[in-house]
Scaffold this motif. Structure first.
Motif, mmCIF file in Angstrom:
data_model
loop_
_atom_site.group_PDB
_atom_site.id
_atom_site.type_symbol
_atom_site.label_atom_id
_atom_site.label_comp_id
_atom_site.label_asym_id
_atom_site.label_seq_id
_atom_site.Cartn_x
_atom_site.Cartn_y
_atom_site.Cartn_z
ATOM 1 N N VAL A 251 -2.126 -0.479 -8.813
ATOM 2 C CA VAL A 251 -3.534 -0.859 -8.749
ATOM 3 C C VAL A 251 -4.294 0.023 -7.760
ATOM 4 O O VAL A 251 -3.701 0.729 -6.930
ATOM 5 N N ILE A 252 -5.623 -0.056 -7.868
ATOM 6 C CA ILE A 252 -6.541 0.559 -6.915
ATOM 7 C C ILE A 252 -7.418 -0.541 -6.337
ATOM 8 O O ILE A 252 -7.914 -1.401 -7.072
ATOM 9 N N VAL A 253 -7.595 -0.519 -5.016
ATOM 10 C CA VAL A 253 -8.480 -1.473 -4.348
ATOM 11 C C VAL A 253 -9.917 -1.007 -4.528
ATOM 12 O O VAL A 253 -10.241 0.160 -4.289
ATOM 13 N N ILE B 6 0.834 -1.198 0.000
ATOM 14 C CA ILE B 6 0.000 0.000 0.000
ATOM 15 C C ILE B 6 0.876 1.258 0.000
ATOM 16 O O ILE B 6 1.849 1.367 0.741
ATOM 17 N N GLU B 7 0.489 2.231 -0.830
ATOM 18 C CA GLU B 7 1.175 3.523 -0.883
ATOM 19 C C GLU B 7 0.366 4.637 -0.229
ATOM 20 O O GLU B 7 0.938 5.583 0.332
ATOM 21 N N ALA B 8 -0.954 4.562 -0.326
ATOM 22 C CA ALA B 8 -1.812 5.584 0.278
ATOM 23 C C ALA B 8 -3.218 5.031 0.424
ATOM 24 O O ALA B 8 -3.640 4.148 -0.336
ATOM 25 N N VAL B 9 -3.952 5.537 1.421
ATOM 26 C CA VAL B 9 -5.334 5.116 1.666
ATOM 27 C C VAL B 9 -6.231 6.340 1.738
ATOM 28 O O VAL B 9 -5.824 7.409 2.199
ATOM 29 N N GLY B 10 -7.462 6.168 1.282
ATOM 30 C CA GLY B 10 -8.474 7.195 1.469
ATOM 31 C C GLY B 10 -9.177 6.978 2.796
ATOM 32 O O GLY B 10 -9.423 5.848 3.205
ATOM 33 N N ALA C 123 -5.088 8.802 -6.594
ATOM 34 C CA ALA C 123 -5.589 7.439 -6.769
ATOM 35 C C ALA C 123 -6.221 6.919 -5.479
ATOM 36 O O ALA C 123 -7.232 6.210 -5.507
ATOM 37 N N ALA C 124 -5.647 7.275 -4.332
ATOM 38 C CA ALA C 124 -6.212 6.856 -3.053
ATOM 39 C C ALA C 124 -7.555 7.522 -2.784
ATOM 40 O O ALA C 124 -8.368 7.000 -2.017
ATOM 41 N N ALA C 125 -7.786 8.660 -3.420
ATOM 42 C CA ALA C 125 -9.018 9.417 -3.202
ATOM 43 C C ALA C 125 -10.101 9.104 -4.218
ATOM 44 O O ALA C 125 -11.202 9.650 -4.140
ATOM 45 N N LEU C 126 -9.812 8.236 -5.162
ATOM 46 C CA LEU C 126 -10.707 8.067 -6.316
ATOM 47 C C LEU C 126 -11.876 7.123 -6.065
ATOM 48 O O LEU C 126 -13.039 7.504 -6.237
ATOM 49 N N TRP C 127 -11.609 5.887 -5.677
ATOM 50 C CA TRP C 127 -12.576 4.826 -5.926
ATOM 51 C C TRP C 127 -13.880 4.942 -5.136
ATOM 52 O O TRP C 127 -14.969 4.893 -5.709
ATOM 53 N N VAL C 128 -13.807 5.070 -3.816
ATOM 54 C CA VAL C 128 -15.029 5.047 -3.022
ATOM 55 C C VAL C 128 -15.956 6.195 -3.394
ATOM 56 O O VAL C 128 -17.151 6.002 -3.645
ATOM 57 N N ALA C 129 -15.435 7.401 -3.445
ATOM 58 C CA ALA C 129 -16.275 8.558 -3.747
ATOM 59 C C ALA C 129 -16.865 8.471 -5.145
ATOM 60 O O ALA C 129 -18.073 8.662 -5.349
ATOM 61 N N GLU D 103 -10.481 1.523 1.061
ATOM 62 C CA GLU D 103 -9.894 1.882 -0.237
ATOM 63 C C GLU D 103 -8.411 2.188 -0.066
ATOM 64 O O GLU D 103 -7.954 2.589 1.000
ATOM 65 N N ALA D 104 -7.683 1.970 -1.162
ATOM 66 C CA ALA D 104 -6.237 2.188 -1.131
ATOM 67 C C ALA D 104 -5.705 2.100 -2.550
ATOM 68 O O ALA D 104 -6.393 1.644 -3.478
ATOM 69 N N THR D 105 -4.472 2.520 -2.692
ATOM 70 C CA THR D 105 -3.737 2.311 -3.937
ATOM 71 C C THR D 105 -2.331 1.848 -3.582
ATOM 72 O O THR D 105 -1.813 2.158 -2.510
ATOM 73 N N GLY D 106 -1.754 1.069 -4.478
ATOM 74 C CA GLY D 106 -0.410 0.561 -4.248
ATOM 75 C C GLY D 106 0.055 -0.254 -5.427
ATOM 76 O O GLY D 106 -0.465 -0.120 -6.541
#
Length: 326
Positions: free
Chosen positions: A87-89, A35-39, A124-130, A66-69
């Motif tokens: 990737v994005i979780v 993991i590199e960053a999490v929302g 990328a960490a801020a993308l998926w859930v929202a 959510e996360a990216t890494g």
């Protein structure tokens, strides 16, 4: 070993602590992600505070959906991916036992999508859930079309800002609702066609004014609570749709008497469906490529500052996403 955020009891942000835990190798059909960053999301706050939508496992519960890494190990049978892929979780339904607030996690391969080119780690960490929530509610459920007037409550939240951008990408007309006049300029800059400030505007009256008396085609509500019945009056009678996607106000929400379509949307309905996930990823990737989609970041913390990040989240003054880098 992996540094992981856990909590043994629910309560204030101080219940969160960081521990070292072993992380296993991925099994068949799984990948391990560095993991590199999490929302950081409202659901995280609700679980930590003891107000989750479902029971959670205590003690030693985890957080993060959510996360990216990058992939650092592949399980047997995994095809189409390589070590080092960004990737994005997309979904962690068992977040209390495998949450993303960690240095490494193991997930089924169908819980990730490729990180779009040109998207930095924080975005990328801020993308998926929202964006998947806004897209699922507006496009998949409410069938938003070009020209639709879309009323968006809690518009300065990550979901609200995503909804503004997605409405614009479709060609709809986003009307933003906020409690604070201080956020008006930021919402207009984010793409809102108009901003309704509840401190001095009547939401129903203002919506009818901006729609020439017709009402909104779609109302996207993240608040619920006692005001839901009145908010429903802002939608077009008979043909309007009210979609609820959150519960910022925990008080009971009376069912609207207005003759409209009412939808209670939960994002796992779509983020656990590989076919819909493919559509969401394609839509967002196209939006990133054209510039229509650009996650708005409020503040970036580190994992070591996760307690401070949750205190900041609870204040509710942010516009956009709060992210923690690992």
């Amino acid at each position: 070993m992996s540094r992981v955020v856990v909590f043994d009891e629910t309560g204030a942000p101080e219940v969160l602590r960081i521990v070292d835990e072993p992380v296993g190798d991925p099994g068949a059909g799984e990948v391990r992600i560095e993991i590199e960053a999490v929302g950081i999301n409202r659901l995280d706050q609700m679980m930590r505070a003891g107000m989750p939508p479902r029971p959670i496992r205590l003690p030693h519960a985890r957080l993060g959906i959510e996360a990216t890494g990058t992939i650092d190990a592949l399980g047997s049978g995994v095809e189409g991916w390589a070590i080092g892929d960004a990737v994005i979780v997309t979904a962690v339904p068992d977040m209390d036992s495998n949450g993303t607030y960690a240095e490494r996690i193991v997930l089924p391969v169908d819980r990730i999508v490729a990180r779009p080119d040109g998207l930095d780690v924080t975005s990328a960490a801020a993308l998926w859930v929202a964006y998947s929530t806004a897209y699922g509610a507006l496009v998949e459920k409410a069938a938003m079309r070009p020209g639709d007037h879309v009323l968006i409550t809690a518009a300065s939240s990550a979901v609200g800002l995503a909804a503004i951008q997605i409405a614009n990408q479709i060609g709809a007309i986003p009307l933003a609702v906020t409690r604070s006049a201080a956020k008006k300029d930021a919402l207009l800059a984010a793409g809102a066609a108009a901003v309704i400030v509840t401190d001095h505007d009547d939401v129903v009256e203002a919506t009818h004014r901006y729609t020439n008396g017709a009402g909104a085609d779609i109302v996207l509500d993240s608040v619920m609570g006692p005001g839901l019945a009145e908010l429903a009056n802002a939608a077009k009678p008979f043909s309007g749709t009210l979609v609820t996607v959150g519960w910022l106000d925990p008080r009971p929400a009376p069912y609207p008497a207005s003759p409209i379509t009412m939808i209670r949307y939960m994002s796992f309905e779509h983020t656990l469906d590989p076919t819909v996930v493919h559509r969401i990823a394609a839509f967002l990737t196209a939006g990133i490529r054209t510039g229509a989609v650009h996650p708005i970041i409020d503040t970036v913390f580190t994992l070591d500052d996760i307690v401070a990040a949750h205190h900041y989240l609870e204040q509710g003054h942010h516009t956009g996403k709060i992210v923690a880098t690992i």
